[in-house]
Design a protein around this motif. Structure first.
Motif, PDB file in Angstrom:
ATOM      1  N   MET A   1     -11.238 -14.343  -8.739  1.00  8.58           N
ATOM      2  CA  MET A   1     -12.128 -13.189  -8.769  1.00  8.58           C
ATOM      3  C   MET A   1     -11.939 -12.283  -7.556  1.00  8.58           C
ATOM      4  O   MET A   1     -11.961 -11.066  -7.648  1.00  8.58           O
ATOM      5  CB  MET A   1     -13.589 -13.663  -8.839  1.00  8.58           C
ATOM      6  CG  MET A   1     -14.517 -12.521  -9.190  1.00  8.58           C
ATOM      7  SD  MET A   1     -16.112 -13.087  -9.661  1.00  8.58           S
ATOM      8  CE  MET A   1     -15.971 -13.141 -11.429  1.00  8.58           C
ATOM      9  N   GLN A   2     -11.710 -12.986  -6.417  1.00  6.99           N
ATOM     10  CA  GLN A   2     -11.482 -12.201  -5.193  1.00  6.99           C
ATOM     11  C   GLN A   2     -10.184 -11.412  -5.293  1.00  6.99           C
ATOM     12  O   GLN A   2     -10.116 -10.247  -4.868  1.00  6.99           O
ATOM     13  CB  GLN A   2     -11.457 -13.133  -3.974  1.00  6.99           C
ATOM     14  CG  GLN A   2     -12.834 -13.693  -3.699  1.00  6.99           C
ATOM     15  CD  GLN A   2     -12.853 -14.582  -2.496  1.00  6.99           C
ATOM     16  OE1 GLN A   2     -11.867 -14.707  -1.795  1.00  6.99           O
ATOM     17  NE2 GLN A   2     -13.954 -15.239  -2.255  1.00  6.99           N
ATOM     18  N   ASP A   3      -9.164 -12.043  -5.879  1.00 12.07           N
ATOM     19  CA  ASP A   3      -7.883 -11.342  -6.042  1.00 12.07           C
ATOM     20  C   ASP A   3      -8.057 -10.107  -6.940  1.00 12.07           C
ATOM     21  O   ASP A   3      -7.480  -9.052  -6.691  1.00 12.07           O
ATOM     22  CB  ASP A   3      -6.842 -12.264  -6.686  1.00 12.07           C
ATOM     23  CG  ASP A   3      -6.440 -13.378  -5.724  1.00 12.07           C
ATOM     24  OD1 ASP A   3      -6.787 -13.241  -4.519  1.00 12.07           O
ATOM     25  OD2 ASP A   3      -5.831 -14.350  -6.172  1.00 12.07           O
ATOM     26  N   LYS A   4      -8.871 -10.314  -7.975  1.00 10.99           N
ATOM     27  CA  LYS A   4      -9.110  -9.207  -8.900  1.00 10.99           C
ATOM     28  C   LYS A   4      -9.766  -8.026  -8.168  1.00 10.99           C
ATOM     29  O   LYS A   4      -9.368  -6.864  -8.330  1.00 10.99           O
ATOM     30  CB  LYS A   4     -10.031  -9.697 -10.030  1.00 10.99           C
ATOM     31  CG  LYS A   4      -9.907  -8.875 -11.284  1.00 10.99           C
ATOM     32  CD  LYS A   4     -10.695  -9.525 -12.399  1.00 10.99           C
ATOM     33  CE  LYS A   4     -10.780  -8.583 -13.564  1.00 10.99           C
ATOM     34  NZ  LYS A   4     -11.726  -9.051 -14.555  1.00 10.99           N
ATOM     35  N   LEU A   5     -10.768  -8.355  -7.317  1.00 14.14           N
ATOM     36  CA  LEU A   5     -11.459  -7.301  -6.545  1.00 14.14           C
ATOM     37  C   LEU A   5     -10.481  -6.587  -5.615  1.00 14.14           C
ATOM     38  O   LEU A   5     -10.478  -5.353  -5.531  1.00 14.14           O
ATOM     39  CB  LEU A   5     -12.603  -7.908  -5.724  1.00 14.14           C
ATOM     40  CG  LEU A   5     -13.907  -8.164  -6.486  1.00 14.14           C
ATOM     41  CD1 LEU A   5     -14.869  -8.961  -5.610  1.00 14.14           C
ATOM     42  CD2 LEU A   5     -14.553  -6.865  -6.939  1.00 14.14           C
ATOM     43  N   LEU A   6      -9.633  -7.376  -4.919  1.00 14.46           N
ATOM     44  CA  LEU A   6      -8.676  -6.762  -3.979  1.00 14.46           C
ATOM     45  C   LEU A   6      -7.668  -5.879  -4.728  1.00 14.46           C
ATOM     46  O   LEU A   6      -7.307  -4.795  -4.233  1.00 14.46           O
ATOM     47  CB  LEU A   6      -7.941  -7.847  -3.180  1.00 14.46           C
ATOM     48  CG  LEU A   6      -8.838  -8.553  -2.137  1.00 14.46           C
ATOM     49  CD1 LEU A   6      -8.143  -9.782  -1.559  1.00 14.46           C
ATOM     50  CD2 LEU A   6      -9.247  -7.596  -1.020  1.00 14.46           C
ATOM     51  N   ALA A   7      -7.284  -6.317  -5.914  1.00 16.21           N
ATOM     52  CA  ALA A   7      -6.350  -5.515  -6.714  1.00 16.21           C
ATOM     53  C   ALA A   7      -7.010  -4.194  -7.127  1.00 16.21           C
ATOM     54  O   ALA A   7      -6.401  -3.112  -7.057  1.00 16.21           O
ATOM     55  CB  ALA A   7      -5.924  -6.297  -7.946  1.00 16.21           C
ATOM     56  N   LEU A   8      -8.307  -4.292  -7.509  1.00 18.55           N
ATOM     57  CA  LEU A   8      -9.056  -3.072  -7.883  1.00 18.55           C
ATOM     58  C   LEU A   8      -9.126  -2.097  -6.718  1.00 18.55           C
ATOM     59  O   LEU A   8      -8.983  -0.881  -6.856  1.00 18.55           O
ATOM     60  CB  LEU A   8     -10.483  -3.436  -8.312  1.00 18.55           C
ATOM     61  CG  LEU A   8     -10.654  -3.891  -9.756  1.00 18.55           C
ATOM     62  CD1 LEU A   8     -12.071  -4.414  -9.963  1.00 18.55           C
ATOM     63  CD2 LEU A   8     -10.370  -2.751 -10.724  1.00 18.55           C
ATOM     64  N   LYS A   9      -9.349  -2.706  -5.532  1.00 16.86           N
ATOM     65  CA  LYS A   9      -9.438  -1.867  -4.319  1.00 16.86           C
ATOM     66  C   LYS A   9      -8.128  -1.101  -4.120  1.00 16.86           C
ATOM     67  O   LYS A   9      -8.134   0.118  -3.922  1.00 16.86           O
ATOM     68  CB  LYS A   9      -9.740  -2.740  -3.102  1.00 16.86           C
ATOM     69  CG  LYS A   9      -9.838  -1.943  -1.815  1.00 16.86           C
ATOM     70  CD  LYS A   9     -10.025  -2.803  -0.619  1.00 16.86           C
ATOM     71  CE  LYS A   9      -8.714  -2.909   0.147  1.00 16.86           C
ATOM     72  NZ  LYS A   9      -8.835  -3.649   1.380  1.00 16.86           N
ATOM     73  N   ASP A  10      -7.001  -1.814  -4.169  1.00 22.52           N
ATOM     74  CA  ASP A  10      -5.708  -1.159  -3.946  1.00 22.52           C
ATOM     75  C   ASP A  10      -5.476  -0.040  -4.965  1.00 22.52           C
ATOM     76  O   ASP A  10      -5.007   1.040  -4.622  1.00 22.52           O
ATOM     77  CB  ASP A  10      -4.568  -2.189  -4.054  1.00 22.52           C
ATOM     78  CG  ASP A  10      -4.609  -3.155  -2.866  1.00 22.52           C
ATOM     79  OD1 ASP A  10      -5.310  -2.815  -1.873  1.00 22.52           O
ATOM     80  OD2 ASP A  10      -3.980  -4.221  -2.949  1.00 22.52           O
ATOM     81  N   GLU A  11      -5.858  -0.350  -6.211  1.00 17.36           N
ATOM     82  CA  GLU A  11      -5.679   0.620  -7.290  1.00 17.36           C
ATOM     83  C   GLU A  11      -6.491   1.905  -6.997  1.00 17.36           C
ATOM     84  O   GLU A  11      -5.963   3.013  -7.056  1.00 17.36           O
ATOM     85  CB  GLU A  11      -6.218  -0.042  -8.552  1.00 17.36           C
ATOM     86  CG  GLU A  11      -5.615   0.455  -9.839  1.00 17.36           C
ATOM     87  CD  GLU A  11      -6.283  -0.284 -11.009  1.00 17.36           C
ATOM     88  OE1 GLU A  11      -6.105  -1.513 -11.122  1.00 17.36           O
ATOM     89  OE2 GLU A  11      -7.013   0.380 -11.763  1.00 17.36           O
ATOM     90  N   ALA A  12      -7.769   1.668  -6.630  1.00 12.11           N
ATOM     91  CA  ALA A  12      -8.656   2.822  -6.363  1.00 12.11           C
ATOM     92  C   ALA A  12      -8.146   3.631  -5.184  1.00 12.11           C
ATOM     93  O   ALA A  12      -8.053   4.865  -5.245  1.00 12.11           O
ATOM     94  CB  ALA A  12     -10.077   2.335  -6.102  1.00 12.11           C
ATOM     95  N   LEU A  13      -7.769   2.936  -4.106  1.00  9.77           N
ATOM     96  CA  LEU A  13      -7.319   3.667  -2.913  1.00  9.77           C
ATOM     97  C   LEU A  13      -6.033   4.447  -3.202  1.00  9.77           C
ATOM     98  O   LEU A  13      -5.861   5.566  -2.710  1.00  9.77           O
ATOM     99  CB  LEU A  13      -7.127   2.731  -1.719  1.00  9.77           C
ATOM    100  CG  LEU A  13      -8.415   2.081  -1.183  1.00  9.77           C
ATOM    101  CD1 LEU A  13      -8.128   1.283   0.093  1.00  9.77           C
ATOM    102  CD2 LEU A  13      -9.506   3.116  -0.888  1.00  9.77           C
TER     103      LEU A  13
END
Ligand code: 2U9
Length: 344
Positions: free
Chosen positions: A1-13
């Motif tokens: 789940m944490q990996d998913k959040l970090l991936a979302l962050k990179d995508e958004a940024l």
């Protein structure tokens, strides 16, 4: 789940960094931080996690949310600044370019002549008085010794509005009103410029509307020689210092005695020419000693006070001074005529 959040962050940024317009950033905001966005989605699924994991994931989600918000803000400011700079660049004014010439107006010859006449009389101690263009029969006629049956009051000659109200046919009512307002005080020493109206057929020398200047001087001991002196001074200042004037007997209901005033011909100087019809003289105004009846009606004791009055048509003076042959030139607003006068 944490990996998913970090991936979302990179995508958004990455999307924030790539955006070129504020509108795109708003879309990113809705997409990632909105109620139906993936981060909210992840947080909703936290129930399935072991209890000790939940605070960590919650903290990370909040941290990512905050980072995305901050990046969005920063990028919005950056783009707005860029937009402003582009706008300033586009709208830049080159202050070193030569200006476009502004076409300046000129003084209307009638206004110029009125100002010259006013200056001459102001210099001799007269004040300027004005009054209404729509007048009562009383001030326009009755108070000036023109009773009801007088031929000058003919309906054919004046613009009547009602039986008692008309467009003034001369500026004399202003003098009557001024005398009334001064309640017997002296001196009354005024000139009255203004528009007047007569039911005339327009032609080269007549107009149903024209400008007049009249003068009035009432005091103890005012005489015909004062009238001559003032009008000679006026003629010289207006038409040249070697002017002569001549008074010819005349008749007006409001003055007694009355005189027409001529100046020596401004073209030939008196030897005779086409302009003066070979007489050497040109008529420029009418004048006389104010009729005692008129003084009395306006509140001045005719046994104590005397006065002189005069009247002239401004168009006529301007036509003589500038050699204009048709009165209609003054009212047709033809730039070719008007621009010849410059600033008078
Ligand atoms: C008051 C008493 C007397 C004014 C006067 C004239 C003579 C005169 C004409 C000149 C050409 C009018 O424009 S024109 O057609 N005017 O000849 N006017 S004395 O006499 C007055 C005025 C007011 C109380």
């Amino acid at each position: 789940m944490q990996d998913k959040l970090l991936a979302l962050k990179d995508e958004a940024l990455a999307q924030i960094g790539a955006a070129q317009e504020v509108r795109q950033l708003q879309e990113v905001k809705v997409k990632y931080l909105g109620k139906k966005g993936p981060i909210t989605e992840v947080l909703r699924g936290m129930g399935a996690l072991p209890a000790e994991e939940r605070p960590k994931v919650g903290q990370l989600a909040n941290e990512i949310r905050r980072q995305i918000e901050e990046e969005l803000e920063a990028r919005i400011r950056e783009l707005e600044q860029k937009q402003l700079e582009e706008k300033l660049q586009q709208e830049k004014v080159d202050v070193t370019l030569p200006g476009r010439p502004v076409r300046e107006g000129t003084t209307h010859p009638l206004n110029g002549v009125i100002e010259q006449i006013e200056d001459i009389f102001l210099g001799m101690g007269f004040k300027i008085a004005e009054g209404p263009e729509v007048e009562s029969d009383y001030y326009n006629f009755e108070a000036l010794n023109l009773p009801k049956n007088h031929p000058a009051r003919d309906m054919q000659d004046s613009f009547y509005i009602t039986e008692e109200i008309l467009l003034r046919t001369h500026t004399s009512p202003v003098q009557v009103r001024t005398m009334e307002a001064m309640k017997g005080q002296v001196p009354v020493k005024i000139i009255c410029p203004g528009k007047v109206f007569r039911r005339d057929t327009d032609d080269a020398t007549h107009s149903h509307q024209f400008m007049q200047i009249e003068g009035l001087y009432v005091d103890e001991g005012v005489s015909m020689s004062d009238l001559k002196g003032i009008l000679l001074q006026f003629a010289r200042e207006m038409f040249g210092q070697n002017q002569q004037i001549r008074l010819r007997p005349s008749f007006f209901p409001f003055t007694e005695p009355s005189a027409e005033v001529d100046i020596s011909c401004i073209l030939c100087g008196g030897t005779g020419c086409r302009v003066c019809k070979h007489s050497g003289w040109i008529e420029i105004l009418g004048s006389g000693m104010v009729h005692p009846w008129v003084l009395e009606r306006a509140g001045y004791d005719p046994n104590k006070y005397t006065g002189f009055a005069f009247g002239m048509g401004v168009e006529r003076i301007a036509m003589l001074k500038y050699g204009i042959d048709d009165i209609r030139h003054f009212y047709t607003n033809d730039g070719r005529f008007l621009s010849q006068f410059g600033r008078i």
